[in-house]
Design an enzyme around this catalytic site. Structure first.
Site, PDB file in Angstrom:
ATOM      1  N   ASN A   9      86.249  61.716 -12.605  1.00  9.76           N
ATOM      2  CA  ASN A   9      86.020  61.597 -13.803  1.00  9.76           C
ATOM      3  C   ASN A   9      87.030  60.576 -14.267  1.00  9.76           C
ATOM      4  OD1 ASN A   9      86.036  61.947 -16.469  1.00  9.76           O
ATOM      5  ND2 ASN A   9      86.950  63.932 -16.578  1.00  9.76           N
ATOM      6  N   TRP A  10      86.526  59.311 -14.323  1.00  9.35           N
ATOM      7  CA  TRP A  10      87.534  58.313 -14.968  1.00  9.35           C
ATOM      8  C   TRP A  10      87.760  58.425 -16.358  1.00  9.35           C
ATOM      9  CZ3 TRP A  10      84.378  53.601 -12.763  1.00  9.35           C
ATOM     10  CH2 TRP A  10      84.405  53.528 -11.317  1.00  9.35           C
ATOM     11  N   LYS A  11      87.357  59.265 -17.013  1.00 11.45           N
ATOM     12  CA  LYS A  11      87.776  59.464 -18.546  1.00 11.45           C
ATOM     13  C   LYS A  11      87.495  58.004 -19.436  1.00 11.45           C
ATOM     14  CE  LYS A  11      90.468  63.242 -16.990  1.00 11.45           C
ATOM     15  NZ  LYS A  11      91.642  64.020 -17.277  1.00 11.45           N
ATOM     16  N   GLU A 169      89.038  73.643 -14.241  1.00  8.86           N
ATOM     17  CA  GLU A 169      90.101  72.993 -14.636  1.00  8.86           C
ATOM     18  C   GLU A 169      91.198  73.672 -15.274  1.00  8.86           C
ATOM     19  OE1 GLU A 169      88.682  68.626 -13.702  1.00  8.86           O
ATOM     20  OE2 GLU A 169      88.498  69.017 -15.793  1.00  8.86           O
ATOM     21  N   GLY A 175      96.258  66.020 -15.235  1.00 10.24           N
ATOM     22  CA  GLY A 175      97.077  64.505 -15.542  1.00 10.24           C
ATOM     23  C   GLY A 175      98.598  65.087 -15.624  1.00 10.24           C
ATOM     24  N   GLY A 236      90.432  63.272 -11.649  1.00 12.57           N
ATOM     25  CA  GLY A 236      90.725  62.118 -12.649  1.00 12.57           C
ATOM     26  C   GLY A 236      91.365  61.142 -12.047  1.00 12.57           C
ATOM     27  N   GLY A 237      92.874  60.948 -12.232  1.00 11.96           N
ATOM     28  CA  GLY A 237      93.430  59.878 -11.884  1.00 11.96           C
ATOM     29  C   GLY A 237      93.500  59.229 -10.564  1.00 11.96           C
TER      30      GLY A 237
HETATM   31  P1  13P Z   1      93.579  64.687 -13.060  1.00 10.99           P
HETATM   32  O1  13P Z   1      92.922  64.642 -11.569  1.00 10.99           O
HETATM   33  O2  13P Z   1      94.182  63.203 -13.527  1.00 10.99           O
HETATM   34  O3  13P Z   1      94.553  65.544 -13.317  1.00 10.99           O
HETATM   35  O4  13P Z   1      92.325  65.113 -13.961  1.00 10.99           O
HETATM   36  C1  13P Z   1      91.390  66.275 -14.004  1.00 10.99           C
HETATM   37  C2  13P Z   1      90.552  66.076 -14.566  1.00 10.99           C
HETATM   38  O5  13P Z   1      90.605  66.135 -15.856  1.00 10.99           O
HETATM   39  C3  13P Z   1      89.028  65.897 -14.349  1.00 10.99           C
HETATM   40  O6  13P Z   1      88.196  66.091 -14.928  1.00 10.99           O
END
Ligand code: 13P
Length: 256
Positions: A9-11, A169, A175, A236-237
């Site tokens: 998930n690149w946001k 999550e 994050g 995410g990251g």
């Molecule tokens: P991180 O892996 O950056 O903590 O993000 C998780 C997330 O929100 C994936 O949807």
């Protein structure tokens, strides 16, 4: 054999040019992900065409969106429908991410309507649930997650629920670098399956993939994915660099 789903998930990160660069790097690592874990990145809307084009060069690599509207079309300025995402070549869509709930006021009822519409357009919804830190501290996480699941899924048939992916999550782990312990993840995933059993029966509950998300990285993926009820990751990251996402894919392949 388990078939994990490793989803990025690149946001609001990586525009079209950076997306192309990501896939160029990924192509140097693998030309084919069709055999092991299912691999997916969910990009910003504007990067989807670049991602779909570039992903075509890696067999089996899938692309998804991070949100959509629950109507097919109409006067909803700035919104995108499930059918549009399907037309573009998306196969998945993340729905009800905690950031959408917190910053854009999405309720369980709204998320539920989106899940139904995504399924109707042949997109696999990745329904996100999870508690915030204060709820975890008050030991309310199970109630919170059960309410989110029932709020979004109770109007659905067992077949529809069976075609949905759930992502647990914990908001306090997103994050932050603070990851849920493998046991905390396993306990919650098992609980999620018990709620799914109530909603759709045991066979469906056993077949639904339940992903863990929240600071998953190459150095903690093995112990998280090693839990019996963790069927993959929503990352995410660590998904924004081809190298680190691919390391997690390799870990999943080793475990399957
Ligand atoms: P991180 O892996 O950056 O903590 O993000 C998780 C997330 O929100 C994936 O949807």
């Amino acid at each position: 054999m388990r078939r994990f789903l490793i989803a990025g998930n690149w946001k609001m990160n990586l525009g079209p040019a950076e997306t192309t660069t990501f896939f160029e790097e990924m192509k140097t690592l693998t030309a084919d992900v069709s055999d092991g874990a299912e691999v997916l990145v969910c990009t910003p809307f504007v990067s989807l065409p670049a991602a779909v084009d570039a992903a075509a060069a890696i067999a089996g690599f899938k692309v998804g969106a991070q949100n959509m509207h629950f109507e097919d079309n109409g006067a909803y300025t700035g919104e995108t429908s499930a059918a549009m995402l399907n037309e573009l070549g998306c196969s998945y869509v993340i729905l009800g991410h905690s950031e959408r709930r917190e910053y854009f006021g999405e309720t369980d009822a709204i998320v539920g309507k989106k899940v139904v519409r995504a399924l109707g357009a042949d997109l696999t919804p990745v329904l996100c649930v999870g508690e915030v830190l204060a709820q975890r501290k008050a030991n309310e996480q199970n109630d919170v997650v059960a309410t989110q699941l029932k709020g979004a899924l109770s109007g659905l048939t067992p077949d529809q629920i069976g075609r949905t992916v759930i992502a647990y999550e914990p908001v306090w782990a997103i994050g932050t670098g603070e990851v849920a312990s493998p046991q905390q993840a396993q306990d919650m995933h098992q609980f999620i399956r018990s709620v799914l059993t109530e909603l759709a029966g045991k066979d469906v509950a056993d077949s639904v993939r339940v992903l863990y998300g929240g600071s998953m990285k190459p150095d903690n993926a093995e112990e998280l994915l090693g839990q019996p009820d963790v069927d993959g990751g929503l990352i995410g990251g660590a998904s924004m660099k081809a190298g680190s996402l691919f390391k997690i894919v390799e870990i999943a392949n080793k475990l399957s």
